[in-house]
Design a protein around this motif. Sequence first.
Motif, PDB file in Angstrom:
ATOM      1  N   ALA A 174      -7.296   3.061   6.165  1.00 42.25           N
ATOM      2  CA  ALA A 174      -7.238   3.211   7.611  1.00 42.25           C
ATOM      3  C   ALA A 174      -8.546   3.739   8.187  1.00 42.25           C
ATOM      4  O   ALA A 174      -8.893   3.457   9.337  1.00 42.25           O
ATOM      5  N   ALA A 175      -9.295   4.499   7.394  1.00 39.71           N
ATOM      6  CA  ALA A 175     -10.531   5.121   7.883  1.00 39.71           C
ATOM      7  C   ALA A 175     -11.758   4.232   7.707  1.00 39.71           C
ATOM      8  O   ALA A 175     -12.846   4.587   8.160  1.00 39.71           O
ATOM      9  N   SER A 176     -11.607   3.091   7.076  1.00 42.28           N
ATOM     10  CA  SER A 176     -12.762   2.276   6.713  1.00 42.28           C
ATOM     11  C   SER A 176     -12.901   1.057   7.617  1.00 42.28           C
ATOM     12  O   SER A 176     -11.975   0.244   7.726  1.00 42.28           O
ATOM     13  N   ASP A 177     -14.062   0.903   8.264  1.00 45.64           N
ATOM     14  CA  ASP A 177     -14.333  -0.305   9.029  1.00 45.64           C
ATOM     15  C   ASP A 177     -14.398  -1.520   8.109  1.00 45.64           C
ATOM     16  O   ASP A 177     -14.006  -2.631   8.489  1.00 45.64           O
ATOM     17  N   TYR A 178     -14.900  -1.318   6.901  1.00 45.49           N
ATOM     18  CA  TYR A 178     -15.036  -2.421   5.946  1.00 45.49           C
ATOM     19  C   TYR A 178     -13.671  -3.019   5.619  1.00 45.49           C
ATOM     20  O   TYR A 178     -13.527  -4.232   5.491  1.00 45.49           O
ATOM     21  N   TYR A 179     -12.665  -2.146   5.476  1.00 43.05           N
ATOM     22  CA  TYR A 179     -11.343  -2.619   5.092  1.00 43.05           C
ATOM     23  C   TYR A 179     -10.442  -2.922   6.289  1.00 43.05           C
ATOM     24  O   TYR A 179      -9.296  -3.335   6.106  1.00 43.05           O
ATOM     25  N   ARG A 180     -10.941  -2.719   7.507  1.00 43.52           N
ATOM     26  CA  ARG A 180     -10.080  -2.905   8.663  1.00 43.52           C
ATOM     27  C   ARG A 180      -9.425  -4.285   8.719  1.00 43.52           C
ATOM     28  O   ARG A 180      -8.231  -4.384   9.024  1.00 43.52           O
ATOM     29  N   PRO A 181     -10.147  -5.380   8.434  1.00 43.56           N
ATOM     30  CA  PRO A 181      -9.460  -6.679   8.436  1.00 43.56           C
ATOM     31  C   PRO A 181      -8.288  -6.728   7.456  1.00 43.56           C
ATOM     32  O   PRO A 181      -7.271  -7.363   7.734  1.00 43.56           O
ATOM     33  N   PHE A 182      -8.428  -6.036   6.317  1.00 45.90           N
ATOM     34  CA  PHE A 182      -7.337  -6.056   5.344  1.00 45.90           C
ATOM     35  C   PHE A 182      -6.129  -5.286   5.858  1.00 45.90           C
ATOM     36  O   PHE A 182      -4.987  -5.725   5.694  1.00 45.90           O
ATOM     37  N   THR A 238      12.745 -12.041   5.438  1.00 49.54           N
ATOM     38  CA  THR A 238      12.087 -11.065   6.306  1.00 49.54           C
ATOM     39  C   THR A 238      11.315 -10.078   5.432  1.00 49.54           C
ATOM     40  O   THR A 238      11.853  -9.559   4.451  1.00 49.54           O
ATOM     41  N   ILE A 239      10.050  -9.848   5.781  1.00 48.77           N
ATOM     42  CA  ILE A 239       9.184  -8.966   4.991  1.00 48.77           C
ATOM     43  C   ILE A 239       8.951  -7.671   5.762  1.00 48.77           C
ATOM     44  O   ILE A 239       8.756  -7.681   6.984  1.00 48.77           O
ATOM     45  N   THR A 240       8.923  -6.567   5.044  1.00 44.88           N
ATOM     46  CA  THR A 240       8.630  -5.268   5.639  1.00 44.88           C
ATOM     47  C   THR A 240       7.449  -4.620   4.924  1.00 44.88           C
ATOM     48  O   THR A 240       7.419  -4.585   3.695  1.00 44.88           O
ATOM     49  N   HIS A 241       6.487  -4.157   5.685  1.00 45.83           N
ATOM     50  CA  HIS A 241       5.364  -3.376   5.173  1.00 45.83           C
ATOM     51  C   HIS A 241       5.359  -2.015   5.857  1.00 45.83           C
ATOM     52  O   HIS A 241       5.599  -1.932   7.068  1.00 45.83           O
ATOM     53  N   VAL A 242       5.067  -0.985   5.105  1.00 45.67           N
ATOM     54  CA  VAL A 242       4.927   0.361   5.661  1.00 45.67           C
ATOM     55  C   VAL A 242       3.476   0.786   5.505  1.00 45.67           C
ATOM     56  O   VAL A 242       2.909   0.689   4.412  1.00 45.67           O
ATOM     57  N   PHE A 243       2.887   1.244   6.605  1.00 43.38           N
ATOM     58  CA  PHE A 243       1.485   1.668   6.569  1.00 43.38           C
ATOM     59  C   PHE A 243       1.315   2.878   7.480  1.00 43.38           C
ATOM     60  O   PHE A 243       1.661   2.835   8.668  1.00 43.38           O
ATOM     61  N   ALA A 244       0.781   3.955   6.902  1.00 43.96           N
ATOM     62  CA  ALA A 244       0.514   5.190   7.647  1.00 43.96           C
ATOM     63  C   ALA A 244       1.736   5.662   8.431  1.00 43.96           C
ATOM     64  O   ALA A 244       1.633   6.059   9.595  1.00 43.96           O
ATOM     65  N   PHE A 258       0.862  -1.181   0.000  1.00 44.45           N
ATOM     66  CA  PHE A 258       0.000   0.000   0.000  1.00 44.45           C
ATOM     67  C   PHE A 258       0.902   1.237   0.000  1.00 44.45           C
ATOM     68  O   PHE A 258       1.285   1.749   1.050  1.00 44.45           O
ATOM     69  N   GLN A 259       1.248   1.719  -1.186  1.00 44.28           N
ATOM     70  CA  GLN A 259       2.262   2.763  -1.314  1.00 44.28           C
ATOM     71  C   GLN A 259       1.689   4.176  -1.361  1.00 44.28           C
ATOM     72  O   GLN A 259       2.388   5.136  -1.022  1.00 44.28           O
ATOM     73  N   ASN A 260       0.452   4.318  -1.801  1.00 46.94           N
ATOM     74  CA  ASN A 260      -0.110   5.645  -1.995  1.00 46.94           C
ATOM     75  C   ASN A 260      -0.713   6.183  -0.707  1.00 46.94           C
ATOM     76  O   ASN A 260      -1.497   5.497  -0.042  1.00 46.94           O
ATOM     77  N   GLU A 261      -0.372   7.410  -0.360  1.00 51.47           N
ATOM     78  CA  GLU A 261      -0.854   7.999   0.883  1.00 51.47           C
ATOM     79  C   GLU A 261      -2.376   8.071   0.907  1.00 51.47           C
ATOM     80  O   GLU A 261      -3.015   7.773   1.925  1.00 51.47           O
ATOM     81  N   ALA A 262      -2.987   8.436  -0.224  1.00 53.51           N
ATOM     82  CA  ALA A 262      -4.453   8.515  -0.272  1.00 53.51           C
ATOM     83  C   ALA A 262      -5.076   7.141  -0.074  1.00 53.51           C
ATOM     84  O   ALA A 262      -6.117   7.001   0.579  1.00 53.51           O
ATOM     85  N   GLN A 263      -4.440   6.136  -0.630  1.00 58.95           N
ATOM     86  CA  GLN A 263      -4.915   4.767  -0.470  1.00 58.95           C
ATOM     87  C   GLN A 263      -4.829   4.341   0.994  1.00 58.95           C
ATOM     88  O   GLN A 263      -5.792   3.808   1.562  1.00 58.95           O
ATOM     89  N   THR A 264      -3.704   4.605   1.626  1.00 58.40           N
ATOM     90  CA  THR A 264      -3.519   4.246   3.024  1.00 58.40           C
ATOM     91  C   THR A 264      -4.531   4.969   3.913  1.00 58.40           C
ATOM     92  O   THR A 264      -5.115   4.381   4.828  1.00 58.40           O
ATOM     93  N   THR A 265      -4.764   6.246   3.647  1.00 57.78           N
ATOM     94  CA  THR A 265      -5.726   7.020   4.427  1.00 57.78           C
ATOM     95  C   THR A 265      -7.129   6.437   4.300  1.00 57.78           C
ATOM     96  O   THR A 265      -7.856   6.291   5.296  1.00 57.78           O
TER      97      THR A 265
END
Length: 465
Positions: free
Chosen positions: A76-84, A427-433, A66-73
Motif C-alpha cells: 500500500a505504501a509503494s508507488d511501484y506496486y500501486r498498479p498491483f 464471486t471472488i472476495t479479496h481483503v486488503f488493508a 495478500f494475507q500478511n499485514e506487513a505485506q499489505t502495508t
Amino acid sequence: MKKFLKYIAIAGFGAIVLSCDNYVDIKTEGKLIPEETSNYRYLLNNTYTLDKSYGNVDIPSDDISFQNEAQTTALAASDYYRPFTNLYKWSDVVYFDGETDYDMNSLYNALYNVNIVINEVMKSTNGTAAEKAAIKGEAEVHRAFIFLTLVNTFGKAYDANTSATDPGIVLFTTPTVSDDIKRSSVKDAYDVILGDLNDAVNSGLKPVNSGNNVAFPSRAAAYALLARTYLYMRNYPLALENAEKSLALQSTLNNLEDYEFAAYPSRKLDRELILSKWNGYGTYSYAPQILSLSNELINSFDTNDLRYVLFTQPSSNFNSEYTIGRTYAKEGLTGESRNAGPTVPEMMLIKAECLARAGSGNLAMAEINKLREKRFRAGQYVAMTATDNKDALIKVLAERRRELMGSGGFRWFDLKRLNKEPEFAKTITHVFAGQTFTLAPNSDRYQMPFAPIYFEYAPNLQQNP
C-alpha cells in the motif's frame, strides 16, 4: 523511421525505440539490402522484443491473496506496486495520469515488428517461396498470441451471441498510421487470430522448436494456440482437435521427481515448453511475494504433490514478517520469469476438459492421470477417479488450476470464460488493508481499464466501464 514513431505515438502502445533502431540497423548495416528475405528473418530473431506476454493479469484472480499485514502495508505504501494493489482491488483506475502500462507497450511494440514481416516478406527478394511462407507463418503465430492475450485482458470473454458488438482491442494488422484509433470488436480480434493461426499451420513451420530455438514458433505452437483460442471461444470440439494435433508433435512431460534434488531445467532445456513467452517484464522475478497464493488454491493440493513441494514456498522465506501462507516461487528454481506460452501440460488439460465435456469422462481422467503421475513421487502417486462425466469435468478444471497456477493469466482468463456457465460462475472476495472487495461473475472489472496516458494519443479509444 518517422512512420514508426508516429505509429507508436498515436497508439501510445509502444514508446520503445529499440525495435525501430534494430529494424533500421538490419536494413542498412553491412551488405544487407533492404528488400532481402534475410532481413525479415533477422527481424524475427529479435526475441527480446517478441518473447513477451502480459504479466499483471495474474494478480486479480482468486489464486492470489495478500494475507500478511506487513505485506499489505508494504504494498500500500509503494508507488511501484500501486498498479498491483489496484488490480487486486479491481479498481476503476489501475495507472495514474502519465503512467505507462509497460506490458501493453511491449506487446504493441512486438506487434509493429511482426506486422512488418507479415505485410512485406512475401514481396522480398533472394529468398525461396517456402522460406518466405515459413517466416510469415512465424510472425502470424506471434501476432495471434499478442491479440489473444490482449483481447482476453481488455475485452469481454468471447460470446458468440455478443462478440460482434463487444469492444475488443486496437487491432493493428499493418504498420499503419491513423489519427483515429478505435477498438475493434471481440469477434474481429478472434477472426484475425484464427486466420493467422490457420495460415501458420500450413506455412512450412518446423514441427517442433526446442533448446535455443524455443522462442521461435513451430507447427506444434500454432496448433497449441489454436487449441487455446477455441477453448476461450468455448468451441470444445475444435479445441480438442487442435490440442491433439499439437500433442502428436510434442508430448514429452517432465518427471518432477527427477528434480526434487537436482536443478530444475531452464526454458531452453524444458521439454514441456512448446513456445516461450515471458510473463511481462519480469517484475515477479524480483518480488515473488506479489503472488502469495490463496488458501483455497493451496488447500486444493495434496502436500505430496511435487508442484506444491517445488513450486511454492512459505511466505516467510521471503520476509520474516510474512507469517501466513505460501507463495508461488518457481522462478527461484530457474532464475527466469514465468512463462505464458503453450506447454504440453496445457494441451493435455485442454484435451481432458474437452473429453469430459463431450461425455468421455473416463478418457478425460486417463489424460489427467497421465499428467499427475509425473507430479508425484512414484511411491506416493494414487490415480484420480471420477464418479461421472460432470465430476470428471470438475476435477479436470481443478487440476488445470493447480498445474497452470501463478502464470500466464490462465486462471483469470478461465474465470472469465467459466462465468458464462452458471454452474461454474464464481464471486471472488479479496481483503486488503482491512477492506473487503468483491467481484461478481461477468463484472465489467473483468475488462482491465486502459492507462489514461493512451487517451492523449487516442481520444477515441473507448475506455472499459
